[in-house]
Design a protein around this motif. Sequence first.
Motif, mmCIF file in Angstrom:
data_model
loop_
_atom_site.group_PDB
_atom_site.id
_atom_site.type_symbol
_atom_site.label_atom_id
_atom_site.label_comp_id
_atom_site.label_asym_id
_atom_site.label_seq_id
_atom_site.Cartn_x
_atom_site.Cartn_y
_atom_site.Cartn_z
ATOM 1 N N THR A 53 0.824 -1.217 0.000
ATOM 2 C CA THR A 53 0.000 0.000 0.000
ATOM 3 C C THR A 53 0.851 1.257 0.000
ATOM 4 O O THR A 53 0.639 2.167 -0.804
ATOM 5 C CB THR A 53 -0.903 0.008 1.244
ATOM 6 N N LEU A 54 1.838 1.314 0.913
ATOM 7 C CA LEU A 54 2.640 2.528 1.021
ATOM 8 C C LEU A 54 3.552 2.690 -0.185
ATOM 9 O O LEU A 54 3.786 3.818 -0.650
ATOM 10 C CB LEU A 54 3.441 2.504 2.321
ATOM 11 N N GLY A 55 4.041 1.571 -0.739
ATOM 12 C CA GLY A 55 4.808 1.664 -1.980
ATOM 13 C C GLY A 55 3.945 2.170 -3.123
ATOM 14 O O GLY A 55 4.377 3.003 -3.925
ATOM 15 N N GLY A 56 2.686 1.675 -3.190
ATOM 16 C CA GLY A 56 1.770 2.158 -4.222
ATOM 17 C C GLY A 56 1.465 3.633 -4.058
ATOM 18 O O GLY A 56 1.352 4.378 -5.044
ATOM 19 N N LEU A 57 1.381 4.072 -2.794
ATOM 20 C CA LEU A 57 1.148 5.498 -2.534
ATOM 21 C C LEU A 57 2.331 6.324 -3.043
ATOM 22 O O LEU A 57 2.136 7.404 -3.633
ATOM 23 C CB LEU A 57 0.955 5.709 -1.037
ATOM 24 N N ALA A 58 3.548 5.807 -2.847
ATOM 25 C CA ALA A 58 4.722 6.501 -3.389
ATOM 26 C C ALA A 58 4.631 6.563 -4.915
ATOM 27 O O ALA A 58 4.958 7.582 -5.527
ATOM 28 C CB ALA A 58 6.002 5.786 -2.958
ATOM 29 N N GLY A 59 4.144 5.467 -5.542
ATOM 30 C CA GLY A 59 3.940 5.490 -6.987
ATOM 31 C C GLY A 59 2.933 6.546 -7.395
ATOM 32 O O GLY A 59 3.108 7.235 -8.409
ATOM 33 N N CYS A 60 1.854 6.705 -6.602
ATOM 34 C CA CYS A 60 0.855 7.737 -6.893
ATOM 35 C C CYS A 60 1.490 9.117 -6.857
ATOM 36 O O CYS A 60 1.226 9.959 -7.725
ATOM 37 C CB CYS A 60 -0.278 7.667 -5.880
ATOM 38 N N TYR A 61 2.328 9.380 -5.834
ATOM 39 C CA TYR A 61 3.014 10.671 -5.753
ATOM 40 C C TYR A 61 3.868 10.883 -6.995
ATOM 41 O O TYR A 61 3.952 11.992 -7.531
ATOM 42 C CB TYR A 61 3.894 10.744 -4.507
ATOM 43 N N LEU A 62 4.532 9.805 -7.436
ATOM 44 C CA LEU A 62 5.394 9.901 -8.618
ATOM 45 C C LEU A 62 4.574 10.256 -9.852
ATOM 46 O O LEU A 62 4.961 11.126 -10.644
ATOM 47 C CB LEU A 62 6.102 8.565 -8.812
ATOM 48 N N VAL A 63 3.410 9.601 -10.010
ATOM 49 C CA VAL A 63 2.549 9.904 -11.160
ATOM 50 C C VAL A 63 2.052 11.344 -11.084
ATOM 51 O O VAL A 63 1.922 12.025 -12.098
ATOM 52 C CB VAL A 63 1.375 8.913 -11.226
ATOM 53 N N LEU A 64 1.792 11.829 -9.863
ATOM 54 C CA LEU A 64 1.332 13.201 -9.703
ATOM 55 C C LEU A 64 2.457 14.212 -9.920
ATOM 56 O O LEU A 64 2.199 15.413 -9.946
ATOM 57 C CB LEU A 64 0.746 13.399 -8.306
ATOM 58 N N GLY A 65 3.692 13.733 -10.041
ATOM 59 C CA GLY A 65 4.792 14.651 -10.329
ATOM 60 C C GLY A 65 5.529 15.166 -9.117
ATOM 61 O O GLY A 65 6.325 16.098 -9.236
ATOM 62 N N ALA A 66 5.291 14.583 -7.942
ATOM 63 C CA ALA A 66 6.002 15.023 -6.736
ATOM 64 C C ALA A 66 7.095 14.012 -6.417
ATOM 65 O O ALA A 66 6.932 13.149 -5.559
ATOM 66 C CB ALA A 66 5.035 15.170 -5.568
ATOM 67 N N GLU A 67 8.236 14.122 -7.119
ATOM 68 C CA GLU A 67 9.276 13.099 -6.987
ATOM 69 C C GLU A 67 9.880 13.079 -5.598
ATOM 70 O O GLU A 67 10.124 12.013 -5.020
ATOM 71 C CB GLU A 67 10.396 13.319 -8.008
ATOM 72 N N LEU A 68 10.132 14.290 -5.038
ATOM 73 C CA LEU A 68 10.785 14.354 -3.734
ATOM 74 C C LEU A 68 9.932 13.688 -2.658
ATOM 75 O O LEU A 68 10.426 12.861 -1.876
ATOM 76 C CB LEU A 68 11.056 15.816 -3.368
ATOM 77 N N VAL A 69 8.626 13.998 -2.656
ATOM 78 C CA VAL A 69 7.738 13.408 -1.661
ATOM 79 C C VAL A 69 7.682 11.894 -1.848
ATOM 80 O O VAL A 69 7.663 11.133 -0.869
ATOM 81 C CB VAL A 69 6.334 14.035 -1.760
ATOM 82 N N ALA A 70 7.663 11.440 -3.106
ATOM 83 C CA ALA A 70 7.612 10.003 -3.368
ATOM 84 C C ALA A 70 8.846 9.310 -2.800
ATOM 85 O O ALA A 70 8.735 8.256 -2.158
ATOM 86 C CB ALA A 70 7.515 9.752 -4.871
ATOM 87 N N LEU A 71 10.029 9.913 -2.994
ATOM 88 C CA LEU A 71 11.250 9.273 -2.508
ATOM 89 C C LEU A 71 11.308 9.279 -0.987
ATOM 90 O O LEU A 71 11.714 8.294 -0.371
ATOM 91 C CB LEU A 71 12.476 9.975 -3.097
#
Lengths: 129, 169
Positions: free
Chosen positions: B38-56
Amino acid sequence: MSPALPLLLAAILAGVGTYGVLARRHAVLMLIGVELMLGAAGLVLVTVGQFSTDPLASGAVLTLFVITIAAAEIVVALAVVMAMFRTRGDVDLTGEAQADDHGVHHDGEDLHREHHRSEDHAARDEVVG
Amino acid sequence: MTSRDVLFAAVGLITAAAAVLSVTSRRVLHAGLWLVVTLGGLAGCYLVLGAELVALVQLLVYVGAVVVLVLFALMLTRSGAGEVDTSMGHRWIAGAVGAGVTVLLGGTLVAAYGWAGREIAGPSNEQIGEQIFGTWVWPFELLSLLLLAALVAAVAVATTGHRRREGQR
């Protein structure tokens, strides 16, 4: 892209987290529900931040803050859970285990405590190792 | 429907399904592992939304640290085959409350933002860094104090029962 999709996912995560908090009686599993709700909050912040031109970058920065605070929260919560496990022997949140302790006779409770003391070494090895 | 929408729908479906499994799984370790997804998928969602720093940061802090803590706690507090869920009636009420929260939140948020597509205009990583160490520097410094306090408190709470037992002997 449409902002509705991420917002709907955040709503689903918040609902699932609420269900997890209410329907679990294992303390650590209840904390998983709390984590899901915090994730939903972060997703709303990131979504709103990405779809607006904010010179302060509040969406991303506040999400980073929420992630940090969530890490601090889970550390303290798990410490409390470990203390609860050490004093009660389980992490059940319904309180039925304690009710059972009150229900048995005094000698039964003593026997229980004696049992705990004899198992002390094994239990401590398990906790430390 | 842009390609970003399709990508987000795919990642979001995985995230939502893993979230449901992590709160319904009967085996405690499986629930913890679904939390990782779930949390990894949430990081993927952030990445798709364009927030790379938050995703990492999400990947590093959540999947790297928090989930490891949760898994350790699950393994350390294993006490036989105890029931992990509440009773059937309680779970139905919990499901109704959860569904109510979903409908209420989803309805409010979608009503506020609408279905119309907008373009992503989030801040760049440089902007985020400048703002953290500019506008948000005092809250940021306070956070380090909070982390220190949480660390000390966690050690204190986790060792309290231990010391009392040593004293009892």
